[in-house]
Design a protein around this motif. Structure first.
Motif, PDB file in Angstrom:
ATOM      1  N   SER A  98      47.089  99.432  50.111  1.00 60.13           N
ATOM      2  CA  SER A  98      45.744  99.739  49.616  1.00 60.13           C
ATOM      3  C   SER A  98      45.174 100.943  50.345  1.00 60.13           C
ATOM      4  O   SER A  98      45.594 101.290  51.446  1.00 60.13           O
ATOM      5  CB  SER A  98      44.828  98.532  49.803  1.00 60.13           C
ATOM      6  N   ARG A  99      44.177 101.576  49.764  1.00 60.22           N
ATOM      7  CA  ARG A  99      43.548 102.742  50.380  1.00 60.22           C
ATOM      8  C   ARG A  99      42.893 102.381  51.705  1.00 60.22           C
ATOM      9  O   ARG A  99      42.869 103.177  52.619  1.00 60.22           O
ATOM     10  CB  ARG A  99      42.527 103.357  49.435  1.00 60.22           C
ATOM     11  N   ASP A 100      42.378 101.166  51.827  1.00 59.59           N
ATOM     12  CA  ASP A 100      41.763 100.754  53.082  1.00 59.59           C
ATOM     13  C   ASP A 100      42.759 100.793  54.230  1.00 59.59           C
ATOM     14  O   ASP A 100      42.435 101.170  55.333  1.00 59.59           O
ATOM     15  CB  ASP A 100      41.175  99.347  52.970  1.00 59.59           C
ATOM     16  N   VAL A 101      43.982 100.397  53.973  1.00 59.01           N
ATOM     17  CA  VAL A 101      45.009 100.422  55.009  1.00 59.01           C
ATOM     18  C   VAL A 101      45.343 101.854  55.393  1.00 59.01           C
ATOM     19  O   VAL A 101      45.425 102.194  56.566  1.00 59.01           O
ATOM     20  CB  VAL A 101      46.280  99.682  54.531  1.00 59.01           C
ATOM     21  N   SER A 102      45.528 102.727  54.407  1.00 57.96           N
ATOM     22  CA  SER A 102      45.958 104.082  54.721  1.00 57.96           C
ATOM     23  C   SER A 102      44.856 104.892  55.400  1.00 57.96           C
ATOM     24  O   SER A 102      45.145 105.806  56.150  1.00 57.96           O
ATOM     25  CB  SER A 102      46.434 104.796  53.460  1.00 57.96           C
ATOM     26  N   THR A 103      43.592 104.588  55.153  1.00 58.57           N
ATOM     27  CA  THR A 103      42.527 105.335  55.802  1.00 58.57           C
ATOM     28  C   THR A 103      42.156 104.732  57.155  1.00 58.57           C
ATOM     29  O   THR A 103      41.808 105.453  58.073  1.00 58.57           O
ATOM     30  CB  THR A 103      41.271 105.405  54.914  1.00 58.57           C
ATOM     31  N   GLY A 104      42.257 103.419  57.301  1.00 62.73           N
ATOM     32  CA  GLY A 104      41.862 102.781  58.546  1.00 62.73           C
ATOM     33  C   GLY A 104      42.975 102.725  59.570  1.00 62.73           C
ATOM     34  O   GLY A 104      42.721 102.801  60.766  1.00 62.73           O
ATOM     35  N   HIS A 105      44.169 102.605  59.130  1.00 59.11           N
ATOM     36  CA  HIS A 105      45.305 102.481  60.034  1.00 59.11           C
ATOM     37  C   HIS A 105      46.395 103.422  59.553  1.00 59.11           C
ATOM     38  O   HIS A 105      47.086 103.134  58.598  1.00 59.11           O
ATOM     39  CB  HIS A 105      45.815 101.044  60.059  1.00 59.11           C
ATOM     40  N   LYS A 106      46.521 104.541  60.226  1.00 58.33           N
ATOM     41  CA  LYS A 106      47.475 105.558  59.813  1.00 58.33           C
ATOM     42  C   LYS A 106      48.898 105.128  60.168  1.00 58.33           C
ATOM     43  O   LYS A 106      49.123 104.519  61.208  1.00 58.33           O
ATOM     44  CB  LYS A 106      47.148 106.867  60.512  1.00 58.33           C
ATOM     45  N   PRO A 107      49.867 105.474  59.329  1.00 56.87           N
ATOM     46  CA  PRO A 107      51.254 105.164  59.660  1.00 56.87           C
ATOM     47  C   PRO A 107      51.737 106.040  60.811  1.00 56.87           C
ATOM     48  O   PRO A 107      51.170 107.101  61.081  1.00 56.87           O
ATOM     49  CB  PRO A 107      52.006 105.474  58.364  1.00 56.87           C
ATOM     50  N   ALA A 108      52.778 105.578  61.463  1.00 54.01           N
ATOM     51  CA  ALA A 108      53.362 106.316  62.584  1.00 54.01           C
ATOM     52  C   ALA A 108      54.879 106.357  62.425  1.00 54.01           C
ATOM     53  O   ALA A 108      55.461 105.528  61.720  1.00 54.01           O
ATOM     54  CB  ALA A 108      53.001 105.646  63.905  1.00 54.01           C
ATOM     55  N   ILE A 109      55.494 107.316  63.084  1.00 49.13           N
ATOM     56  CA  ILE A 109      56.945 107.431  63.134  1.00 49.13           C
ATOM     57  C   ILE A 109      57.380 107.162  64.570  1.00 49.13           C
ATOM     58  O   ILE A 109      56.843 107.745  65.515  1.00 49.13           O
ATOM     59  CB  ILE A 109      57.412 108.842  62.700  1.00 49.13           C
ATOM     60  N   VAL A 110      58.361 106.294  64.743  1.00 46.43           N
ATOM     61  CA  VAL A 110      58.873 105.956  66.070  1.00 46.43           C
ATOM     62  C   VAL A 110      59.724 107.111  66.589  1.00 46.43           C
ATOM     63  O   VAL A 110      60.617 107.603  65.895  1.00 46.43           O
ATOM     64  CB  VAL A 110      59.708 104.657  66.018  1.00 46.43           C
TER      65      VAL A 110
END
Length: 87
Positions: free
Chosen positions: A27-39
């Motif tokens: 959802s958009r809430d996830v992508s705006t509130g918690h950004k993805p990261a690369i290990v």
């Protein structure tokens, strides 16, 4: 550089995607509130069966320790603060 114990070194993922390869829609809430990261690297106490360098993850950024490594903005987090691994 060596990441110690159960720590994980990550950097923010610059790509914004709303659907995973397996079809999971984020959802958009996830992508705006918690950004993805690369290990980037993992400590010796992290189970490599699940989490490897180049894995895309979502984590609790509030528990991360910001660091800069060769001009790249990174963060160190505990393995337990990784909430989702996108495969």
């Amino acid at each position: 550089m060596k990441v110690l114990h159960d720590n994980v070194l990550v950097t923010e993922d610059s790509q914004k995607e709303t659907t995973t390869e397996s079809g999971l829609i984020l959802s958009r809430d996830v992508s705006t509130g918690h950004k993805p990261a690369i290990v980037i690297a993992v400590g010796e106490d992290v189970p490599l069966l699940f989490l490897r360098p180049k894995s895309k993850v979502y984590l609790d950024w509030s528990k991360s320790m910001p660091v800069e490594l060769d001009g790249l903005k990174c963060a160190i987090v505990k393995y337990e603060d990784v909430k989702l691994i996108v495969e």
